[in-house]
Design a protein around this motif. Sequence first.
Motif, PDB file in Angstrom:
ATOM      1  N   LEU A  14     -43.348 -16.217 -39.887  1.00 29.14           N
ATOM      2  CA  LEU A  14     -43.120 -17.656 -39.811  1.00 29.14           C
ATOM      3  C   LEU A  14     -42.081 -18.105 -40.822  1.00 29.14           C
ATOM      4  CD1 LEU A  14     -43.985 -20.346 -38.549  1.00 29.14           C
ATOM      5  CD2 LEU A  14     -45.757 -20.518 -40.311  1.00 29.14           C
ATOM      6  N   PHE A  15     -42.136 -17.518 -42.022  1.00 28.54           N
ATOM      7  CA  PHE A  15     -41.156 -17.846 -43.056  1.00 28.54           C
ATOM      8  C   PHE A  15     -39.749 -17.471 -42.616  1.00 28.54           C
ATOM      9  CE2 PHE A  15     -39.191 -18.411 -47.075  1.00 28.54           C
ATOM     10  CZ  PHE A  15     -38.377 -17.322 -47.282  1.00 28.54           C
ATOM     11  N   LEU A  16     -39.593 -16.273 -42.065  1.00 30.07           N
ATOM     12  CA  LEU A  16     -38.276 -15.837 -41.597  1.00 30.07           C
ATOM     13  C   LEU A  16     -37.754 -16.750 -40.504  1.00 30.07           C
ATOM     14  CD1 LEU A  16     -38.631 -11.946 -41.421  1.00 30.07           C
ATOM     15  CD2 LEU A  16     -37.374 -13.298 -43.114  1.00 30.07           C
ATOM     16  N   TYR A  17     -38.610 -17.136 -39.619  1.00 31.79           N
ATOM     17  CA  TYR A  17     -38.208 -17.976 -38.483  1.00 31.79           C
ATOM     18  C   TYR A  17     -37.726 -19.333 -38.955  1.00 31.79           C
ATOM     19  CZ  TYR A  17     -38.516 -20.615 -34.136  1.00 31.79           C
ATOM     20  OH  TYR A  17     -38.226 -21.387 -33.050  1.00 31.79           O
ATOM     21  N   THR A  18     -38.478 -19.945 -39.894  1.00 32.51           N
ATOM     22  CA  THR A  18     -38.130 -21.294 -40.326  1.00 32.51           C
ATOM     23  C   THR A  18     -36.986 -21.303 -41.321  1.00 32.51           C
ATOM     24  OG1 THR A  18     -39.837 -21.186 -42.028  1.00 32.51           O
ATOM     25  CG2 THR A  18     -40.436 -22.181 -39.923  1.00 32.51           C
ATOM     26  N   SER A  19     -36.793 -20.204 -42.062  1.00 29.32           N
ATOM     27  CA  SER A  19     -35.748 -20.191 -43.090  1.00 29.32           C
ATOM     28  C   SER A  19     -34.422 -19.703 -42.570  1.00 29.32           C
ATOM     29  CB  SER A  19     -36.179 -19.320 -44.269  1.00 29.32           C
ATOM     30  OG  SER A  19     -36.294 -17.976 -43.860  1.00 29.32           O
ATOM     31  N   CYS A  20     -34.384 -19.025 -41.426  1.00 29.67           N
ATOM     32  CA  CYS A  20     -33.144 -18.464 -40.913  1.00 29.67           C
ATOM     33  C   CYS A  20     -32.521 -19.302 -39.815  1.00 29.67           C
ATOM     34  CB  CYS A  20     -33.383 -17.053 -40.383  1.00 29.67           C
ATOM     35  SG  CYS A  20     -33.866 -15.884 -41.661  1.00 29.67           S
ATOM     36  N   ARG A  21     -33.328 -20.099 -39.077  1.00 33.37           N
ATOM     37  CA  ARG A  21     -32.749 -20.805 -37.943  1.00 33.37           C
ATOM     38  C   ARG A  21     -33.686 -21.912 -37.487  1.00 33.37           C
ATOM     39  NH1 ARG A  21     -28.460 -19.672 -34.493  1.00 33.37           N
ATOM     40  NH2 ARG A  21     -28.635 -20.707 -32.493  1.00 33.37           N
ATOM     41  N   GLN A  22     -33.348 -22.526 -36.366  1.00 32.89           N
ATOM     42  CA  GLN A  22     -34.231 -23.330 -35.534  1.00 32.89           C
ATOM     43  C   GLN A  22     -34.802 -24.563 -36.200  1.00 32.89           C
ATOM     44  OE1 GLN A  22     -33.908 -22.614 -32.511  1.00 32.89           O
ATOM     45  NE2 GLN A  22     -32.949 -20.669 -32.916  1.00 32.89           N
ATOM     46  N   ASN A  23     -33.983 -25.511 -36.452  1.00 31.29           N
ATOM     47  CA  ASN A  23     -34.384 -26.886 -36.676  1.00 31.29           C
ATOM     48  C   ASN A  23     -33.344 -27.748 -36.016  1.00 31.29           C
ATOM     49  OD1 ASN A  23     -36.819 -27.126 -37.889  1.00 31.29           O
ATOM     50  ND2 ASN A  23     -36.051 -27.153 -39.974  1.00 31.29           N
ATOM     51  N   LYS A  24     -33.786 -28.725 -35.272  1.00 35.61           N
ATOM     52  CA  LYS A  24     -32.836 -29.604 -34.601  1.00 35.61           C
ATOM     53  C   LYS A  24     -32.675 -30.896 -35.380  1.00 35.61           C
ATOM     54  CE  LYS A  24     -32.084 -28.551 -29.796  1.00 35.61           C
ATOM     55  NZ  LYS A  24     -31.807 -29.204 -28.505  1.00 35.61           N
ATOM     56  N   THR A  25     -31.422 -31.402 -35.445  1.00 36.07           N
ATOM     57  CA  THR A  25     -31.154 -32.675 -36.083  1.00 36.07           C
ATOM     58  C   THR A  25     -31.200 -33.775 -35.043  1.00 36.07           C
ATOM     59  OG1 THR A  25     -28.783 -32.514 -35.699  1.00 36.07           O
ATOM     60  CG2 THR A  25     -29.643 -31.492 -37.694  1.00 36.07           C
ATOM     61  N   GLU A  26     -31.027 -35.012 -35.504  1.00 38.95           N
ATOM     62  CA  GLU A  26     -31.003 -36.144 -34.587  1.00 38.95           C
ATOM     63  C   GLU A  26     -29.846 -36.035 -33.606  1.00 38.95           C
ATOM     64  OE1 GLU A  26     -30.947 -39.713 -36.823  1.00 38.95           O
ATOM     65  OE2 GLU A  26     -32.966 -39.452 -37.642  1.00 38.95           O
ATOM     66  N   SER A  27     -28.762 -35.390 -34.032  1.00 43.63           N
ATOM     67  CA  SER A  27     -27.597 -35.236 -33.153  1.00 43.63           C
ATOM     68  C   SER A  27     -27.786 -34.106 -32.147  1.00 43.63           C
ATOM     69  CB  SER A  27     -26.338 -34.976 -33.992  1.00 43.63           C
ATOM     70  OG  SER A  27     -26.516 -33.832 -34.791  1.00 43.63           O
ATOM     71  N   GLY A  28     -28.858 -33.337 -32.299  1.00 43.54           N
ATOM     72  CA  GLY A  28     -29.177 -32.326 -31.302  1.00 43.54           C
ATOM     73  C   GLY A  28     -28.758 -30.928 -31.655  1.00 43.54           C
ATOM     74  N   GLY A  29     -27.930 -30.741 -32.691  1.00 40.32           N
ATOM     75  CA  GLY A  29     -27.457 -29.407 -33.031  1.00 40.32           C
ATOM     76  C   GLY A  29     -28.532 -28.570 -33.701  1.00 40.32           C
ATOM     77  N   ILE A  30     -28.447 -27.263 -33.502  1.00 38.47           N
ATOM     78  CA  ILE A  30     -29.381 -26.343 -34.135  1.00 38.47           C
ATOM     79  C   ILE A  30     -28.915 -26.042 -35.550  1.00 38.47           C
ATOM     80  CG2 ILE A  30     -30.359 -24.023 -34.060  1.00 38.47           C
ATOM     81  CD1 ILE A  30     -31.419 -25.762 -31.872  1.00 38.47           C
ATOM     82  N   ILE A  31     -29.784 -26.239 -36.534  1.00 40.60           N
ATOM     83  CA  ILE A  31     -29.445 -25.929 -37.924  1.00 40.60           C
ATOM     84  C   ILE A  31     -29.798 -24.479 -38.214  1.00 40.60           C
ATOM     85  CG2 ILE A  31     -30.088 -26.319 -40.322  1.00 40.60           C
ATOM     86  CD1 ILE A  31     -30.203 -29.208 -39.846  1.00 40.60           C
ATOM     87  N   ILE A  32     -28.852 -23.787 -38.841  1.00 36.84           N
ATOM     88  CA  ILE A  32     -29.069 -22.403 -39.256  1.00 36.84           C
ATOM     89  C   ILE A  32     -29.125 -22.383 -40.775  1.00 36.84           C
ATOM     90  CG2 ILE A  32     -28.123 -20.068 -39.227  1.00 36.84           C
ATOM     91  CD1 ILE A  32     -26.588 -20.908 -36.705  1.00 36.84           C
ATOM     92  N   TYR A  33     -30.253 -21.954 -41.335  1.00 43.92           N
ATOM     93  CA  TYR A  33     -30.387 -21.872 -42.780  1.00 43.92           C
ATOM     94  C   TYR A  33     -29.950 -20.495 -43.260  1.00 43.92           C
ATOM     95  CZ  TYR A  33     -33.124 -26.145 -42.563  1.00 43.92           C
ATOM     96  OH  TYR A  33     -33.530 -27.427 -42.356  1.00 43.92           O
TER      97      TYR A  33
END
Length: 346
Positions: A14-33
């Motif tokens: 779960l940590f790898l998943y949330t820290s490396c990718r996959q969060n959407k902003t209000e503009s719709g783009g995928i954030i990559i950490y």
Amino acid sequence: MKKYLQVCALLFILFLYTSCRQNKTESGGIIIYSKTEDVITSYGPQWISRNIIQDRKNNIWIAAFTGIFRYDGKSFTNITSKVISTRFFSLLEDRNGNLWFGSIGSGVYYYDGKTFQNFTIKEGLLNNEVTSIYEDKKGNIWFGVSGGASRYDGKSFRNYIIDGNSMNEDRTGKTFPNRRPYEVNSIIEDKKGKFWFATRGNTFTYDGKTFSVFTHNDKPFKNVRSLIEDKKGNIWLGGFDGLWRYDGNTFISFTKNFVGYILEDKKGNIWTSLQRDNSQVWALFRYDGKSLSNKKPTVSEIKSGGNGLFGILEARDGNIWFGSMNGVYRYDGKTVTDFKNKEGQK
């Protein structure tokens, strides 16, 4: 103990998943950490380097097929090698100091200095092959892609599709998952607020309402690779039919050789990458600005670039940077330096 290990493994995934990718902003783009360190080297990209810019902090940025490189005057940093695997083609620093990186096949990436945000056809981009990026006077970001162009206002995309000899806005939300013909190579907004689109097909102008085919003697300008507006308001077009200047009334042809990129420097000189006569060899040429009104302007060949020369930049210190099939070069007015290895070959 077994259950404890299973819980730990689940938390780690779960940590790898949330820290490396996959969060959407209000503009719709995928954030990559990115939690990894950048790759710092003393040498630059070793392969195709398509475009080069300089940011407000004087760093040089290079869009290469092996990543996005930043040069601080001492060393190169590949900021994408451990985060994104794609071929980069275009780049832009916007008015807020944020960076945009266009790729071949993976859409466009927005970079705020810490995180990457990815926009693709899923977010409304017309096509995932982004060959040019431009910011207009209102702050909209335009992306030249295969099959047309996308305009992004910070929240959503408006798309403009090339259909044979015409170009029009699409209001249906259509996108193209596969490669399309007529990619847009260059976009500019001139001093009068008119937009110009150089494509592999026709060259188009856009007044905000209607697209028109740009012609000379009733013949469309086709396969234009680069467009600029010089300090005097002249439009320069370079492509399959050579190098042309248009002052609003008159056309002047400077060469019939294939032109890739155009740059006007601070002194008014025009720099081009073009093919030599009757060969596949490309070279960097400079047209002396003071002689451009002559029937035969003074032209100097600066560097032969083999089978490909690409984006050209004049840095604030006056050095000329240009990309090639094998990395980047810098010209200081006397010497051409490459950055293929630690020493830099001259």
